[in-house]
Motif scaffolding. Sequence first.
Motif, mmCIF file in Angstrom:
data_model
loop_
_atom_site.group_PDB
_atom_site.id
_atom_site.type_symbol
_atom_site.label_atom_id
_atom_site.label_comp_id
_atom_site.label_asym_id
_atom_site.label_seq_id
_atom_site.Cartn_x
_atom_site.Cartn_y
_atom_site.Cartn_z
ATOM 1 N N GLY A 227 0.800 -1.206 0.000
ATOM 2 C CA GLY A 227 0.000 0.000 0.000
ATOM 3 C C GLY A 227 0.838 1.263 0.000
ATOM 4 O O GLY A 227 1.924 1.321 -0.581
ATOM 5 N N ASP A 228 0.330 2.295 0.655
ATOM 6 C CA ASP A 228 1.075 3.553 0.773
ATOM 7 C C ASP A 228 2.165 3.449 1.838
ATOM 8 O O ASP A 228 3.218 4.056 1.725
ATOM 9 C CB ASP A 228 0.121 4.695 1.109
ATOM 10 C CG ASP A 228 -0.842 4.983 -0.031
ATOM 11 O OD1 ASP A 228 -0.397 5.023 -1.188
ATOM 12 O OD2 ASP A 228 -2.050 5.140 0.232
ATOM 13 N N VAL A 248 -1.558 -1.887 7.200
ATOM 14 C CA VAL A 248 -1.310 -1.219 5.926
ATOM 15 C C VAL A 248 -2.192 0.019 5.820
ATOM 16 O O VAL A 248 -3.379 -0.026 6.164
ATOM 17 C CB VAL A 248 -1.611 -2.154 4.729
ATOM 18 C CG1 VAL A 248 -1.220 -1.495 3.406
ATOM 19 C CG2 VAL A 248 -0.893 -3.494 4.895
ATOM 20 N N ARG A 249 -1.602 1.108 5.316
ATOM 21 C CA ARG A 249 -2.413 2.296 5.008
ATOM 22 C C ARG A 249 -2.621 2.373 3.506
ATOM 23 O O ARG A 249 -1.669 2.308 2.727
ATOM 24 C CB ARG A 249 -1.747 3.583 5.497
ATOM 25 C CG ARG A 249 -2.620 4.831 5.222
ATOM 26 C CD ARG A 249 -1.996 6.104 5.751
ATOM 27 N NE ARG A 249 -0.813 6.497 5.008
ATOM 28 C CZ ARG A 249 -0.822 7.150 3.840
ATOM 29 N NH1 ARG A 249 -1.974 7.448 3.247
ATOM 30 N NH2 ARG A 249 0.315 7.484 3.259
ATOM 31 N N VAL A 254 -6.999 2.369 6.969
ATOM 32 C CA VAL A 254 -6.015 1.512 7.624
ATOM 33 C C VAL A 254 -6.566 0.088 7.653
ATOM 34 O O VAL A 254 -7.698 -0.144 8.079
ATOM 35 C CB VAL A 254 -5.707 1.991 9.059
ATOM 36 C CG1 VAL A 254 -4.801 0.996 9.780
ATOM 37 C CG2 VAL A 254 -5.047 3.365 9.014
ATOM 38 N N VAL A 255 -5.762 -0.849 7.171
ATOM 39 C CA VAL A 255 -6.119 -2.258 7.130
ATOM 40 C C VAL A 255 -5.262 -3.003 8.151
ATOM 41 O O VAL A 255 -4.032 -2.869 8.133
ATOM 42 C CB VAL A 255 -5.898 -2.852 5.728
ATOM 43 C CG1 VAL A 255 -6.259 -4.340 5.702
ATOM 44 C CG2 VAL A 255 -6.701 -2.083 4.684
ATOM 45 N N VAL A 256 -5.879 -3.756 9.027
ATOM 46 C CA VAL A 256 -5.152 -4.562 10.007
ATOM 47 C C VAL A 256 -5.546 -6.022 9.792
ATOM 48 O O VAL A 256 -6.717 -6.378 9.924
ATOM 49 C CB VAL A 256 -5.472 -4.155 11.458
ATOM 50 C CG1 VAL A 256 -4.635 -4.982 12.435
ATOM 51 C CG2 VAL A 256 -5.218 -2.665 11.675
ATOM 52 N N VAL A 257 -4.576 -6.844 9.430
ATOM 53 C CA VAL A 257 -4.816 -8.280 9.285
ATOM 54 C C VAL A 257 -3.953 -8.975 10.338
ATOM 55 O O VAL A 257 -2.735 -8.761 10.379
ATOM 56 C CB VAL A 257 -4.458 -8.788 7.879
ATOM 57 C CG1 VAL A 257 -4.807 -10.278 7.744
ATOM 58 C CG2 VAL A 257 -5.205 -7.979 6.815
#
Length: 288
Positions: A227-228, A248-249, A254-257
């Motif tokens: 991502g960014d 990940v932004r 904002v993605v949280v896995v």
Amino acid sequence: MRKIVIRVSTAVIAGTLLLAATACGRDEEALARKYPNAPTATPEAGTPAPPASTPAGSAPPAPAPPASASSPGEPPPALPPTDESPAPSGTGNGTGNGTDPTAQARLDAALLTAAEMPPGSYEAGTDGTETRETARDTNCQALIDLTRPGQAASAPAAAAQAAVTRGDPTPTGFTIVELFSFAGTGAQDLFTKGRAALANCPSVASTDGDGATSTDKYAAIPHASLGDESLAIGMTPQAGGALGLIVVRVGPTVVVVSNADLSATTPALPADDLVTRQLGKLLASARP
């Protein structure tokens, strides 16, 4: 361990986790505090529990770079930065559950379905609010907020979460995907401050909303950029178990896995193909 933010079947879940703690010989009260809102396990009878490292490769592919693009044993290639525009400012009121309807609709469409997640008992929700966990050292607060964006100082305007519970009949671990959309520069600020705190806070003492205290260890894990901007984080809670997260932004989102293993002592990151599948679906949902 970090609180799971899927808000379903809380009473049933607490009892299930106490049984899991007893079976594993761990501190029951500590695990219950750390997992007050974890998803309940309702696997089909006779279905064997998949291991914590079960890959998600059998799920239908979304428009994301395939994990096979990398050489075996190597992390996936970085996704290109997105030109997604930030969400309009002033929309968030701290609930993270649809206060920005446009952002909420996008996250709902982008969230991985049960067929796209690893095997297990699937639960999904849209409430991103969390009981706040406060670091004793204020310089480390940003690290907790980065791994728990629902409690960030600049609250998300929309949120969506999905989780899969592993283990039959009692939970052995979880795979969790969380999406948070922020107004203005909220997502960038969260990453900037969280990255700095991760470098300076290998151990964080904190108190949760119930007054329970814990000292958890954090460490950056080498991983390909996504991502960014992105970070891979390992966490070993005082209560036991281990948690590996990839954060990940993507523009204002904002993605949280994360991959939680109740009996592990070393954090293991979630499968790369699961992360790239979620990022690809998020990017696709933002296209006109």
